[in-house]
Design a protein around this motif. Structure first.
Motif, PDB file in Angstrom:
ATOM      1  N   ARG A  74       6.136 -19.785 -14.835  1.00 46.63           N
ATOM      2  CA  ARG A  74       7.228 -19.494 -15.756  1.00 46.63           C
ATOM      3  C   ARG A  74       8.274 -18.656 -15.040  1.00 46.63           C
ATOM      4  O   ARG A  74       7.958 -17.867 -14.155  1.00 46.63           O
ATOM      5  N   THR A  75       9.505 -18.849 -15.438  1.00 51.12           N
ATOM      6  CA  THR A  75      10.600 -18.059 -14.879  1.00 51.12           C
ATOM      7  C   THR A  75      10.793 -16.837 -15.763  1.00 51.12           C
ATOM      8  O   THR A  75      11.063 -16.964 -16.957  1.00 51.12           O
ATOM      9  N   ARG A  76      10.659 -15.684 -15.144  1.00 50.83           N
ATOM     10  CA  ARG A  76      10.667 -14.441 -15.922  1.00 50.83           C
ATOM     11  C   ARG A  76      12.055 -13.843 -16.028  1.00 50.83           C
ATOM     12  O   ARG A  76      12.770 -13.707 -15.039  1.00 50.83           O
ATOM     13  N   GLY A  77      12.433 -13.482 -17.229  1.00 48.03           N
ATOM     14  CA  GLY A  77      13.653 -12.720 -17.435  1.00 48.03           C
ATOM     15  C   GLY A  77      13.317 -11.238 -17.518  1.00 48.03           C
ATOM     16  O   GLY A  77      12.554 -10.726 -16.703  1.00 48.03           O
ATOM     17  N   LEU A  78      13.843 -10.578 -18.550  1.00 49.24           N
ATOM     18  CA  LEU A  78      13.574  -9.151 -18.724  1.00 49.24           C
ATOM     19  C   LEU A  78      12.928  -8.840 -20.068  1.00 49.24           C
ATOM     20  O   LEU A  78      12.777  -7.675 -20.428  1.00 49.24           O
ATOM     21  N   ILE A  91      19.713  -3.036 -14.075  1.00 51.24           N
ATOM     22  CA  ILE A  91      18.943  -4.186 -13.599  1.00 51.24           C
ATOM     23  C   ILE A  91      19.280  -5.469 -14.350  1.00 51.24           C
ATOM     24  O   ILE A  91      18.985  -6.561 -13.861  1.00 51.24           O
ATOM     25  N   ASN A  92      19.910  -5.356 -15.519  1.00 50.04           N
ATOM     26  CA  ASN A  92      20.278  -6.554 -16.276  1.00 50.04           C
ATOM     27  C   ASN A  92      21.644  -7.104 -15.879  1.00 50.04           C
ATOM     28  O   ASN A  92      22.142  -8.046 -16.498  1.00 50.04           O
ATOM     29  N   ARG A  93      22.259  -6.554 -14.827  1.00 47.85           N
ATOM     30  CA  ARG A  93      23.596  -6.987 -14.436  1.00 47.85           C
ATOM     31  C   ARG A  93      23.625  -7.768 -13.116  1.00 47.85           C
ATOM     32  O   ARG A  93      24.688  -8.231 -12.708  1.00 47.85           O
ATOM     33  N   TYR A  94      22.496  -7.885 -12.436  1.00 46.51           N
ATOM     34  CA  TYR A  94      22.493  -8.551 -11.130  1.00 46.51           C
ATOM     35  C   TYR A  94      22.274 -10.060 -11.231  1.00 46.51           C
ATOM     36  O   TYR A  94      22.541 -10.787 -10.274  1.00 46.51           O
ATOM     37  N   GLY A  95      21.785 -10.513 -12.377  1.00 49.64           N
ATOM     38  CA  GLY A  95      21.483 -11.932 -12.542  1.00 49.64           C
ATOM     39  C   GLY A  95      22.197 -12.529 -13.738  1.00 49.64           C
ATOM     40  O   GLY A  95      23.302 -12.125 -14.092  1.00 49.64           O
ATOM     41  N   ASP A  96      21.530 -13.507 -14.373  1.00 50.13           N
ATOM     42  CA  ASP A  96      22.140 -14.206 -15.514  1.00 50.13           C
ATOM     43  C   ASP A  96      21.588 -13.722 -16.852  1.00 50.13           C
ATOM     44  O   ASP A  96      21.729 -14.387 -17.879  1.00 50.13           O
ATOM     45  N   TYR A  97      20.988 -12.532 -16.856  1.00 52.12           N
ATOM     46  CA  TYR A  97      20.296 -12.039 -18.048  1.00 52.12           C
ATOM     47  C   TYR A  97      21.221 -11.815 -19.236  1.00 52.12           C
ATOM     48  O   TYR A  97      20.771 -11.850 -20.386  1.00 52.12           O
ATOM     49  N   HIS A  98      22.505 -11.581 -18.972  1.00 53.15           N
ATOM     50  CA  HIS A  98      23.426 -11.314 -20.072  1.00 53.15           C
ATOM     51  C   HIS A  98      23.923 -12.583 -20.759  1.00 53.15           C
ATOM     52  O   HIS A  98      24.603 -12.504 -21.788  1.00 53.15           O
ATOM     53  N   PHE A  99      23.574 -13.757 -20.214  1.00 54.41           N
ATOM     54  CA  PHE A  99      23.998 -14.980 -20.909  1.00 54.41           C
ATOM     55  C   PHE A  99      22.904 -16.049 -21.005  1.00 54.41           C
ATOM     56  O   PHE A  99      23.144 -17.113 -21.562  1.00 54.41           O
ATOM     57  N   ILE A 100      21.717 -15.786 -20.485  1.00 54.93           N
ATOM     58  CA  ILE A 100      20.608 -16.727 -20.589  1.00 54.93           C
ATOM     59  C   ILE A 100      19.486 -16.118 -21.427  1.00 54.93           C
ATOM     60  O   ILE A 100      19.063 -14.988 -21.188  1.00 54.93           O
ATOM     61  N   ASP A 101      19.004 -16.880 -22.390  1.00 61.17           N
ATOM     62  CA  ASP A 101      17.874 -16.453 -23.211  1.00 61.17           C
ATOM     63  C   ASP A 101      16.608 -17.045 -22.596  1.00 61.17           C
ATOM     64  O   ASP A 101      16.256 -18.194 -22.860  1.00 61.17           O
ATOM     65  N   TYR A 102      15.944 -16.267 -21.743  1.00 63.07           N
ATOM     66  CA  TYR A 102      14.748 -16.757 -21.066  1.00 63.07           C
ATOM     67  C   TYR A 102      13.642 -17.009 -22.084  1.00 63.07           C
ATOM     68  O   TYR A 102      13.319 -16.125 -22.893  1.00 63.07           O
ATOM     69  N   LYS A 298      35.745  -2.468 -22.557  1.00 68.96           N
ATOM     70  CA  LYS A 298      35.189  -1.514 -21.603  1.00 68.96           C
ATOM     71  C   LYS A 298      35.058  -2.145 -20.219  1.00 68.96           C
ATOM     72  O   LYS A 298      34.818  -3.351 -20.113  1.00 68.96           O
ATOM     73  N   PRO A 299      35.191  -1.344 -19.161  1.00 69.26           N
ATOM     74  CA  PRO A 299      34.978  -1.870 -17.812  1.00 69.26           C
ATOM     75  C   PRO A 299      33.564  -2.434 -17.680  1.00 69.26           C
ATOM     76  O   PRO A 299      32.597  -1.831 -18.172  1.00 69.26           O
ATOM     77  N   TRP A 300      33.453  -3.597 -17.017  1.00 70.75           N
ATOM     78  CA  TRP A 300      32.155  -4.250 -16.870  1.00 70.75           C
ATOM     79  C   TRP A 300      31.423  -3.682 -15.654  1.00 70.75           C
ATOM     80  O   TRP A 300      31.875  -3.816 -14.527  1.00 70.75           O
ATOM     81  N   SER A 301      30.276  -3.051 -15.916  1.00 73.89           N
ATOM     82  CA  SER A 301      29.451  -2.496 -14.846  1.00 73.89           C
ATOM     83  C   SER A 301      28.559  -3.584 -14.278  1.00 73.89           C
ATOM     84  O   SER A 301      27.956  -4.368 -15.025  1.00 73.89           O
ATOM     85  N   ASP A 302      28.436  -3.619 -12.936  1.00 79.64           N
ATOM     86  CA  ASP A 302      27.694  -4.678 -12.265  1.00 79.64           C
ATOM     87  C   ASP A 302      26.340  -4.231 -11.740  1.00 79.64           C
ATOM     88  O   ASP A 302      25.604  -5.046 -11.174  1.00 79.64           O
ATOM     89  N   GLY A 303      25.999  -2.963 -11.870  1.00 78.17           N
ATOM     90  CA  GLY A 303      24.732  -2.479 -11.342  1.00 78.17           C
ATOM     91  C   GLY A 303      24.817  -1.005 -11.015  1.00 78.17           C
ATOM     92  O   GLY A 303      25.796  -0.320 -11.331  1.00 78.17           O
ATOM     93  N   SER A 304      23.781  -0.519 -10.346  1.00 82.41           N
ATOM     94  CA  SER A 304      23.656   0.932 -10.129  1.00 82.41           C
ATOM     95  C   SER A 304      23.951   1.383  -8.705  1.00 82.41           C
ATOM     96  O   SER A 304      23.924   2.579  -8.423  1.00 82.41           O
ATOM     97  N   ASN A 305      24.214   0.449  -7.788  1.00 82.31           N
ATOM     98  CA  ASN A 305      24.494   0.852  -6.408  1.00 82.31           C
ATOM     99  C   ASN A 305      25.646   1.845  -6.364  1.00 82.31           C
ATOM    100  O   ASN A 305      26.592   1.763  -7.136  1.00 82.31           O
ATOM    101  N   TRP A 306      25.570   2.789  -5.416  1.00 82.79           N
ATOM    102  CA  TRP A 306      26.622   3.797  -5.197  1.00 82.79           C
ATOM    103  C   TRP A 306      26.895   4.640  -6.444  1.00 82.79           C
ATOM    104  O   TRP A 306      28.014   5.096  -6.671  1.00 82.79           O
ATOM    105  N   GLY A 307      25.914   4.802  -7.295  1.00 81.67           N
ATOM    106  CA  GLY A 307      26.100   5.567  -8.514  1.00 81.67           C
ATOM    107  C   GLY A 307      26.750   4.796  -9.632  1.00 81.67           C
ATOM    108  O   GLY A 307      27.117   5.370 -10.665  1.00 81.67           O
ATOM    109  N   GLY A 308      26.891   3.502  -9.474  1.00 77.81           N
ATOM    110  CA  GLY A 308      27.521   2.640 -10.478  1.00 77.81           C
ATOM    111  C   GLY A 308      28.785   2.013  -9.934  1.00 77.81           C
ATOM    112  O   GLY A 308      29.576   2.668  -9.248  1.00 77.81           O
TER     113      GLY A 308
END
Length: 545
Positions: A74-78, A91-102, A298-308
């Motif tokens: 199975r392909t795992r989401g979050l 961690i929910n911003r690096y992939g397709d988690y915001h538009f795919i219902d796994y 709101k500005p779209w955050s893409d992840g946590s690298n470099w403090g955001g």
């Protein structure tokens, strides 16, 4: 029995268009629409599978874990994580988690742009021929024996002939189906030459400056050959997003001086950037908040690298002009030959009613191609189909780690996480892209040994965080460099080359020769993962997994 693709196109006003076509070869499903807004575009194909069937689903972007599954996989989401944890560290911003219902059910796998079912050496490939109308989303339910296909185009306006699906569906050997797919797309790689070299990242991380470049060049000149790549990775800038001048404390002589030194040593000069993002603390974010991509105001955050970090809006002409300006400076004023352009998925987390998410990503890639004006691009953190035929080199997996598969905690997080094991699998199961779409970059290999916290005379010594973390065994290092050398199109190391022992120097040259001279390379993934090849007339094999 003839395979049939049954399709349905639904619009927001309730209209439906249904039909069926033969699911073989080049398949075009085009539907006339008048001033419509799309609700859902779907199709199904009946496909049975057995215990011997292996299923590949390409993940959203190159870091997304993309192995072959059996029919119980199975392909795992979050969804397995508590809601409050899904957004921790982005961690929910690096992939397709915001538009795919796994679906998160045994036997159901999901991917984008292409997939295949494999029995032994027979492949059944489904590949998108055009992602501009929206990403082609595949879901295979082995329990029901059904492949579902969906166009990622909800809310898109359509007036005229809408390309519901454009697919290549073929059964045959690996080369037959993948050669046919790329011929049908009309895509050819921009280069076919393999690239060997050095990257500063896992050796120095962000702790780089004029002195470290000089030191690393000393080691490189002892081992690399003229024309090899010497790549300066992250750490040269004052903040991510501020690309016009380097950090003056680290590089008081400027980066043109660094590029000139690299060229004087006989190497090609590469530089890392992340063109479509900026970190919170950047000058760019402070001075140009209007350049940020907004979602729900709101500005779209893409992840946590470099403090955001946050996406820049490529609909803003000033953003595009800025990208063009700093790439011109890096490539033409400073003189770098190649740019590693990273975190590219950030350009297109969403579409609009006039442009799909995938079309926006393709537009972003064309902005970069035009701006680089004939210089070379190594793409990274990018959905792969939009990079086909656009970049010379492209990462095909996640970042390798300093250990084999990270911690138990990290293993339950997102599919884009750092992992040597997952990088090896990604490189293996996306191997067909090298020499067809671009030259694939599997990330680096290591020959370094684990450092002791004791000196030779028994005294305690202090290790860095990275030195403590590094734990790859000799067997794991061999698996990594073998897969990278045999299946990749770019082979970089990231060790401190000037510290190599004679034995490590000899091994380094062996790895290079493996990349350059091995023939008859084959992969057997029916039971684990075994690589076979011929070198100096001798047949060799290595079990990877």
């Amino acid at each position: 029995m003839e395979r049939v693709l049954n399709y349905k196109v639904e619009t927001e006003n309730g209209a439906k268009v249904c039909g069926s076509v033969k699911a073989d070869g080049v398949v075009h499903v085009r539907v006339p629409l008048v001033n419509a807004k799309l609700k859902k575009v779907t199709a199904t194909v009946a496909l049975s599978a057995t215990e011997t069937t292996h299923i590949f689903m390409n993940g959203y972007q190159n870091w997304t874990y993309s192995p072959e599954y059996d029919i119980h996989g199975r392909t795992r989401g979050l969804k397995h994580l508590p809601c409050f944890l899904r957004g921790v560290k982005g961690i929910n911003r690096y992939g397709d988690y915001h538009f795919i219902d796994y679906p998160y059910k045994e036997g159901i796998t999901h991917g984008e742009s292409w997939c295949y079912l494999r029995d032994g050496k027979k492949f059944l490939l489904f590949g998108s021929l055009d992602e501009i109308p929206g990403y082609t989303l595949f879901t295979y339910d082995a329990n029901k024996g059904v492949l579902s296909i969906e166009r990622d185009c909800e809310g898109l306006k359509a007036n005229g002939e809408f390309h519901a699906f454009d697919l290549w569906i073929a059964e045959g050997t690996e080369d037959e189906v993948f050669d046919g797919w790329f011929a049908a797309m009309g895509v050819k790689p921009l280069v076919r030459e393999k690239q060997f070299g050095y990257s500063s990242w896992y050796n120095r991380y962000q702790d780089i400056n004029d002195e470290t470049i000089t030191d690393d060049l000393i080691g490189a000149k002892k081992l690399l050959k003229p024309g090899d790549l010497f790549q300066i990775d992250d750490g040269w800038e004052t903040a991510v997003g501020d690309w016009l001048v380097p950090d003056a404390k680290k590089f008081p002589k400027g980066l043109k001086n660094a590029a000139d030194a690299i060229h004087a040593a006989g190497f090609r000069a590469g530089l890392w950037l992340a063109p479509f993002v900026c970190q919170k603390s950047s000058k760019l974010m402070a001075e140009h908040p209007d350049w940020l991509l907004l979602h729900d105001g709101k500005p779209w955050s893409d992840g946590s690298n470099w403090g955001g970090f946050y996406s820049l809006d490529i609909d803003n002409p000033e953003v595009v002009a800025y990208v063009e300006k700093f790439l011109d400076r890096v490539l033409n004023e400073w003189g770098f030959d190649l740019v590693k352009l990273d975190f590219l998925y950030s350009a297109a987390p969403f579409g609009t009613e006039t442009e799909s998410r995938a079309a926006r990503m393709c537009r972003a890639m064309n902005i970069l191609r035009k701006a680089c004006r004939g210089k070379q691009i190594l793409g990274c953190g990018v959905p792969l189909w939009p990079a086909f035929g656009i970049v010379e080199y492209c990462r095909v997996g996640c970042d390798v780690g300093l250990d084999w598969n990270s911690t138990k905690l990290m293993q339950i997080t997102h599919r884009e996480r750092v992992s040597t094991k997952q990088s090896i699998e990604d490189t293996t199961f996306r191997r067909q892209l090298t020499g067809r779409a671009f030259m694939g970059d599997p990330d680096v290999f290591f020959l370094r040994e684990k450092k002791s916290d004791r000196t030779p005379d028994g005294k305690k010594c202090k290790l860095t965080k990275e030195e403590k973390q590094y734990s790859l065994t000799p067997e794991e290092r061999e698996k990594l460099y073998t897969v990278n050398a045999l299946l990749g199109g770019m082979l970089l190391t990231s060790d401190a080359l000037n510290t190599y022992t004679d034995a490590q120097k000899a091994k380094f040259n062996e790895v290079r020769r493996l990349m350059e001279e091995a023939t008859d390379v084959s992969v057997n993934a029916d039971d684990g993962l075994v690589l076979s090849w011929t070198l100096d007339g001798e047949a060799k094999t290595l079990r990877i997994l």
